[in-house]
Each structure stands twice: as C-alpha cells, then as structure tokens.
Design a protein around this motif. Structure first.
Motif, mmCIF file in Angstrom:
data_model
loop_
_atom_site.group_PDB
_atom_site.id
_atom_site.type_symbol
_atom_site.label_atom_id
_atom_site.label_comp_id
_atom_site.label_asym_id
_atom_site.label_seq_id
_atom_site.Cartn_x
_atom_site.Cartn_y
_atom_site.Cartn_z
ATOM 1 N N LEU A 17 10.946 -38.607 61.346
ATOM 2 C CA LEU A 17 12.082 -39.385 61.824
ATOM 3 C C LEU A 17 13.244 -39.051 60.901
ATOM 4 C CD1 LEU A 17 13.180 -41.543 63.745
ATOM 5 C CD2 LEU A 17 12.490 -43.254 62.086
ATOM 6 N N SER A 18 14.337 -38.585 61.463
ATOM 7 C CA SER A 18 15.496 -38.173 60.671
ATOM 8 C C SER A 18 16.700 -39.008 61.037
ATOM 9 C CB SER A 18 15.822 -36.698 60.923
ATOM 10 O OG SER A 18 14.768 -35.879 60.501
ATOM 11 N N TRP A 23 26.684 -37.495 54.079
ATOM 12 C CA TRP A 23 26.880 -36.059 54.275
ATOM 13 C C TRP A 23 25.586 -35.295 54.536
ATOM 14 C CZ3 TRP A 23 24.310 -33.112 50.715
ATOM 15 C CH2 TRP A 23 23.874 -33.773 49.566
ATOM 16 N N ALA A 24 24.431 -36.001 54.523
ATOM 17 C CA ALA A 24 23.142 -35.308 54.616
ATOM 18 C C ALA A 24 22.242 -35.915 55.687
ATOM 19 C CB ALA A 24 22.431 -35.367 53.261
ATOM 20 N N ALA A 47 22.349 -47.473 52.154
ATOM 21 C CA ALA A 47 23.174 -48.165 51.155
ATOM 22 C C ALA A 47 23.519 -47.245 49.976
ATOM 23 C CB ALA A 47 22.459 -49.417 50.659
ATOM 24 N N TYR A 48 22.788 -46.142 49.821
ATOM 25 C CA TYR A 48 23.010 -45.186 48.736
ATOM 26 C C TYR A 48 23.696 -43.909 49.231
ATOM 27 C CZ TYR A 48 19.817 -48.167 46.143
ATOM 28 O OH TYR A 48 19.225 -49.234 45.520
ATOM 29 N N ALA A 49 24.365 -43.973 50.376
ATOM 30 C CA ALA A 49 24.948 -42.782 51.008
ATOM 31 C C ALA A 49 25.858 -41.993 50.068
ATOM 32 C CB ALA A 49 25.709 -43.174 52.274
ATOM 33 N N ASP A 50 26.572 -42.663 49.199
ATOM 34 C CA ASP A 50 27.484 -41.972 48.278
ATOM 35 C C ASP A 50 26.765 -41.412 47.058
ATOM 36 O OD1 ASP A 50 29.629 -42.536 49.931
ATOM 37 O OD2 ASP A 50 30.133 -44.386 48.872
ATOM 38 N N ASP A 73 21.969 -29.664 52.763
ATOM 39 C CA ASP A 73 22.390 -30.977 53.264
ATOM 40 C C ASP A 73 21.234 -31.749 53.903
ATOM 41 O OD1 ASP A 73 22.075 -29.446 55.525
ATOM 42 O OD2 ASP A 73 23.895 -30.175 56.506
ATOM 43 N N ARG A 74 20.014 -31.533 53.373
ATOM 44 C CA ARG A 74 18.824 -32.213 53.914
ATOM 45 C C ARG A 74 17.964 -32.725 52.766
ATOM 46 N NH1 ARG A 74 17.962 -31.733 59.092
ATOM 47 N NH2 ARG A 74 15.764 -32.220 58.927
#
Length: 109
Positions: A17-18, A23-24, A47-50, A73-74
């Motif tokens: 599941l992706s 950005w990733a 919540a940790y996207a940055d 980017d994965r």
C-alpha cells in the motif's frame, strides 16, 4: 494493494500500500487484513512529511517503524521482527521468533 515478494509459504501474501507523502512515495508491505492499520500508520507518517529521510523512526502504538530509502523519492516502512519467550519456573526460558516474512508487516529482520 499489490502482492509483495516476501510472503512466507502457507501464509496470506503481503500486499503493498503506497501513499504520496510530501515529496516522496511511502510504501508499506502488510497482510491484506491490516489495511486499516496501514492507513493509520501512513496518517501518522504524514505528520512527518517535512522530515522524511532514510532511517526516520516513527512511534505508532508500542512499535517503532522506520523509513528505508528505496530510491530518490521512495521509502519503504520496516518494523522490528519481534521475538517472544516462554518462561516456566521449572525450565529455562525458550525463545521463539517468527522468521522474516512470517509476521503481519514487512520486517527489517
């Protein structure tokens, strides 16, 4: 969810599941019946996207989950392959472990 390569014989196959987070793309391999829990884990990671990076550890419940870079980017998500011990006053502890792919979530062991 797509079948994953690390499924143990005789067990339900792992599925991927992706989700695009920041950005990733973050991918989790887990048994199909854990889809709701995987969605919740990805919500926590969102919540940790940055802060996404190789080795980022995120606590979800009582277990730590770690991001592992799988390209520019994965990221994949791994969890410990926990062991358990049976203890009896008459015998020394006996330790058992699920082998890689025997758990419900892809493991780092």
């Amino acid at each position: 969810m797509m079948p994953a390569a690390g499924s143990a014989p005789g067990r339900a196959p792992l599925r991927e599941l992706s989700r695009r987070i920041g950005w990733a793309t973050v991918t989790v391999e887990a048994r199909e019946q854990l889809g709701t829990q995987v969605d919740a884990l990805l919500d926590i990671i969102t919540a940790y996207a940055d802060e996404l990076r190789d080795g980022l550890s995120v606590q979800a419940g009582w277990a730590p989950f770690m991001l592992v870079a799988r390209g520019e980017d994965r990221f994949g998500v791994v969890a410990p392959d926990f062991v358990w011990a049976e203890v009896s006053p008459a015998q020394p502890p006996r330790v058992a472990s699920a082998g890689p792919g025997d758990g419900l979530l892809g493991s780092c062991g």
